[in-house]
Design an enzyme around this catalytic site. Structure first.
Site, PDB file in Angstrom:
ATOM      1  N   TYR A 148     -21.066 -23.513   8.976  1.00  0.00           N
ATOM      2  CA  TYR A 148     -21.400 -23.021   7.587  1.00  0.00           C
ATOM      3  C   TYR A 148     -22.968 -23.635   7.220  1.00  0.00           C
ATOM      4  O   TYR A 148     -23.800 -23.105   6.549  1.00  0.00           O
ATOM      5  CB  TYR A 148     -20.486 -23.477   6.401  1.00  0.00           C
ATOM      6  CG  TYR A 148     -20.425 -22.619   5.283  1.00  0.00           C
ATOM      7  CD1 TYR A 148     -20.265 -21.193   5.271  1.00  0.00           C
ATOM      8  CD2 TYR A 148     -20.827 -23.208   4.089  1.00  0.00           C
ATOM      9  CE1 TYR A 148     -20.105 -20.394   4.197  1.00  0.00           C
ATOM     10  CE2 TYR A 148     -20.944 -22.327   2.810  1.00  0.00           C
ATOM     11  CZ  TYR A 148     -20.479 -20.862   2.881  1.00  0.00           C
ATOM     12  OH  TYR A 148     -20.435 -20.091   1.947  1.00  0.00           O
TER      13      TYR A 148
ATOM     14  N   LYS B 224     -24.980 -23.440  -1.113  1.00  0.00           N
ATOM     15  CA  LYS B 224     -23.749 -23.317  -2.030  1.00  0.00           C
ATOM     16  C   LYS B 224     -23.936 -24.505  -2.947  1.00  0.00           C
ATOM     17  O   LYS B 224     -23.504 -24.400  -3.868  1.00  0.00           O
ATOM     18  CB  LYS B 224     -22.485 -22.968  -1.636  1.00  0.00           C
ATOM     19  CG  LYS B 224     -22.379 -21.882  -0.919  1.00  0.00           C
ATOM     20  CD  LYS B 224     -22.309 -20.670  -1.697  1.00  0.00           C
ATOM     21  CE  LYS B 224     -22.035 -19.211  -1.142  1.00  0.00           C
ATOM     22  NZ  LYS B 224     -22.381 -18.017  -2.152  1.00  0.00           N
TER      23      LYS B 224
HETATM   24  P1  NAP Z   1     -20.533  -8.886   1.466  1.00  0.00           P
HETATM   25  O1  NAP Z   1     -19.707  -7.736   1.172  1.00  0.00           O
HETATM   26  O2  NAP Z   1     -21.405  -8.906   2.778  1.00  0.00           O
HETATM   27  O3  NAP Z   1     -21.669  -9.299   0.239  1.00  0.00           O
HETATM   28  C1  NAP Z   1     -22.913  -9.748   0.215  1.00  0.00           C
HETATM   29  C2  NAP Z   1     -23.961  -9.211  -0.257  1.00  0.00           C
HETATM   30  O4  NAP Z   1     -25.079  -9.897  -0.629  1.00  0.00           O
HETATM   31  C3  NAP Z   1     -24.328  -7.888   0.489  1.00  0.00           C
HETATM   32  O5  NAP Z   1     -24.416  -6.691  -0.241  1.00  0.00           O
HETATM   33  C4  NAP Z   1     -25.762  -8.066   0.945  1.00  0.00           C
HETATM   34  O6  NAP Z   1     -26.809  -7.110   1.241  1.00  0.00           O
HETATM   35  C5  NAP Z   1     -26.305  -9.019  -0.344  1.00  0.00           C
HETATM   36  N1  NAP Z   1     -27.442  -9.389  -0.237  1.00  0.00           N
HETATM   37  C6  NAP Z   1     -28.034 -10.440   0.778  1.00  0.00           C
HETATM   38  N2  NAP Z   1     -29.229 -10.505   0.647  1.00  0.00           N
HETATM   39  C7  NAP Z   1     -29.696 -10.079  -0.579  1.00  0.00           C
HETATM   40  C8  NAP Z   1     -31.080  -9.811  -1.420  1.00  0.00           C
HETATM   41  N3  NAP Z   1     -32.156 -10.357  -0.913  1.00  0.00           N
HETATM   42  N4  NAP Z   1     -30.805  -8.981  -2.330  1.00  0.00           N
HETATM   43  C9  NAP Z   1     -29.833  -8.704  -2.940  1.00  0.00           C
HETATM   44  N5  NAP Z   1     -28.665  -8.553  -2.264  1.00  0.00           N
HETATM   45  C10 NAP Z   1     -28.520  -9.319  -0.984  1.00  0.00           C
HETATM   46  O7  NAP Z   1     -20.041 -10.295   1.240  1.00  0.00           O
HETATM   47  P2  NAP Z   1     -19.175 -11.265   0.423  1.00  0.00           P
HETATM   48  O8  NAP Z   1     -18.306 -12.075   1.352  1.00  0.00           O
HETATM   49  O9  NAP Z   1     -18.381 -10.278  -0.492  1.00  0.00           O
HETATM   50  O10 NAP Z   1     -19.953 -12.067  -0.371  1.00  0.00           O
HETATM   51  C11 NAP Z   1     -20.232 -12.152  -1.700  1.00  0.00           C
HETATM   52  C12 NAP Z   1     -20.293 -13.485  -2.130  1.00  0.00           C
HETATM   53  O11 NAP Z   1     -19.037 -14.234  -2.038  1.00  0.00           O
HETATM   54  C13 NAP Z   1     -21.375 -14.354  -1.459  1.00  0.00           C
HETATM   55  O12 NAP Z   1     -22.078 -15.268  -2.275  1.00  0.00           O
HETATM   56  C14 NAP Z   1     -20.563 -15.182  -0.518  1.00  0.00           C
HETATM   57  O13 NAP Z   1     -21.386 -16.398  -0.105  1.00  0.00           O
HETATM   58  C15 NAP Z   1     -19.485 -15.514  -1.398  1.00  0.00           C
HETATM   59  N6  NAP Z   1     -18.379 -16.014  -0.751  1.00  0.00           N
HETATM   60  C16 NAP Z   1     -17.690 -15.353   0.445  1.00  0.00           C
HETATM   61  C17 NAP Z   1     -16.517 -15.815   0.805  1.00  0.00           C
HETATM   62  C18 NAP Z   1     -15.929 -15.055   2.240  1.00  0.00           C
HETATM   63  O14 NAP Z   1     -15.251 -15.677   2.733  1.00  0.00           O
HETATM   64  N7  NAP Z   1     -16.179 -13.894   2.341  1.00  0.00           N
HETATM   65  C19 NAP Z   1     -15.721 -17.115   0.489  1.00  0.00           C
HETATM   66  C20 NAP Z   1     -16.429 -17.549  -0.429  1.00  0.00           C
HETATM   67  C21 NAP Z   1     -17.813 -17.275  -1.256  1.00  0.00           C
HETATM   68  P3  NAP Z   1     -26.851  -7.061   2.844  1.00  0.00           P
HETATM   69  O15 NAP Z   1     -25.686  -6.414   3.585  1.00  0.00           O
HETATM   70  O16 NAP Z   1     -28.066  -5.940   3.005  1.00  0.00           O
HETATM   71  O17 NAP Z   1     -27.307  -8.394   3.638  1.00  0.00           O
END
Ligand code: NAP
Length: 259
Positions: free
Chosen positions: A155, A162
């Site tokens: 990570y 984070k």
């Molecule tokens: P996701 O569906 O891939 O969503 C992440 C989004 O962030 C994507 O739409 C991505 O666009 C966007 N992004 C990246 N760079 C950006 C920028 N410069 N401007 C605007 N948008 C941007 O993944 P997710 O897992 O749902 O993530 C959502 C949040 O939850 C994140 O903060 C992640 O760290 C957090 N989270 C996830 C998990 C997990 O296990 N999945 C656990 C805890 C927390 P692109 O696809 O174009 O990069």
């Protein structure tokens, strides 16, 4: 009657129907909120607009959160369309693939800056730009992960980003609290999304999670959506600056018992 009837929610970070942001959007919509979306331009027409339309939403605007101009443009369009922001959801993060594998000590200056800018500073930038549209009772919500608190293999720089995000939640809560605006984070357990797929070894981590977490189940975007309704609604009227774990209890474990 929904818990969020009459509320207006602007959601950043839907990539597709597996996104945590989409789980949150559906939950807020189910409770009566009007929901609008902003995502990176390349995702908008093919991915985000059809999802938005499926819940009757027409507000779909591009924004790269590294650009203050693009953030300002989205906020101006939202102001013209809706006039206020009751709920602001920040559900996005980014780090270079090479910084999500191997040793943290090898993180480059550029990679560190990029991860912190997109994944942590963007919350500050969005909150500041949204501030004129907040009203007493407005709620800001972001997404974090346990890797901010403890070392999680691979990570790496995202854990540091984070940690900065979680500290930003506390400072923003102190700044915006006197206006009646609350700021909280959900620390979600692993969810199978596009962003998660970029972390080396995620499959293995995801696979063993449900065998270890006290509730013995994987975490879904629906689980996160339900907690988001609580944090977005009046049910959490005296809650701000908190990191709320939605992880089946994983974070309470020290040395888990083997089954
Ligand atoms: P996701 O569906 O891939 O969503 C992440 C989004 O962030 C994507 O739409 C991505 O666009 C966007 N992004 C990246 N760079 C950006 C920028 N410069 N401007 C605007 N948008 C941007 O993944 P997710 O897992 O749902 O993530 C959502 C949040 O939850 C994140 O903060 C992640 O760290 C957090 N989270 C996830 C998990 C997990 O296990 N999945 C656990 C805890 C927390 P692109 O696809 O174009 O990069």
């Amino acid at each position: 009657m929904g818990l969020l009837d009459g509320k207006k929610a602007l959601i950043f970070g839907v990539a597709n129907d597996h996104s945590i942001a989409w789980g949150i959007a559906r939950a807020l919509h189910d409770q009566g909120a009007v929901v609008g979306f902003s995502s990176v331009e390349s995702l908008l027409e093919r991915r985000v607009r059809p999802l938005a339309e499926s819940i009757g939403s027409t507000f779909v605007e591009p924004c790269d959160v590294q650009s203050d101009e693009q953030i300002a443009a989205v906020m101006a369009k939202w102001q013209a369309a809706h006039g206020r922001i009751d709920i602001l959801v920040h559900a996005l993060a980014f780090a270079r693939k090479e910084d999500l594998e191997g040793a943290f000590v090898d993180t480059s200056r550029e990679g560190f800056g990029l991860a912190l800018d997109v994944s942590a500073y963007s919350l500050v930038a969005l909150a500041r730009a949204a501030r004129p549209q907040f009203v007493p009772g407005s709620s800001v919500l972001t997404l974090t992960y346990y890797g901010a608190e403890k070392v999680v293999a691979n990570y790496n720089v995202m854990g540091v980003a984070k940690a900065a995000l979680e500290a930003s939640v506390r400072y923003l809560a102190a700044d915006l609290g006197p206006d009646g605006v609350r700021v909280n984070a959900i620390s979600a357990g692993p969810v199978r999304t596009l962003a998660a797929a970029g972390i080396a070894g995620f499959k293995k981590l995801y696979g063993s999670f449900a065998d270890t977490a006290p509730l013995r189940a994987s975490i879904t975007p629906e689980d996160v959506g339900k907690a988001a309704v609580y944090l977005a609604s009046d049910l959490s009227s005296a809650v701000t600056g908190e990191i709320h774990h939605v992880d089946g209890g994983f974070n309470v474990l020290g040395v888990p018992l083997a089954d």
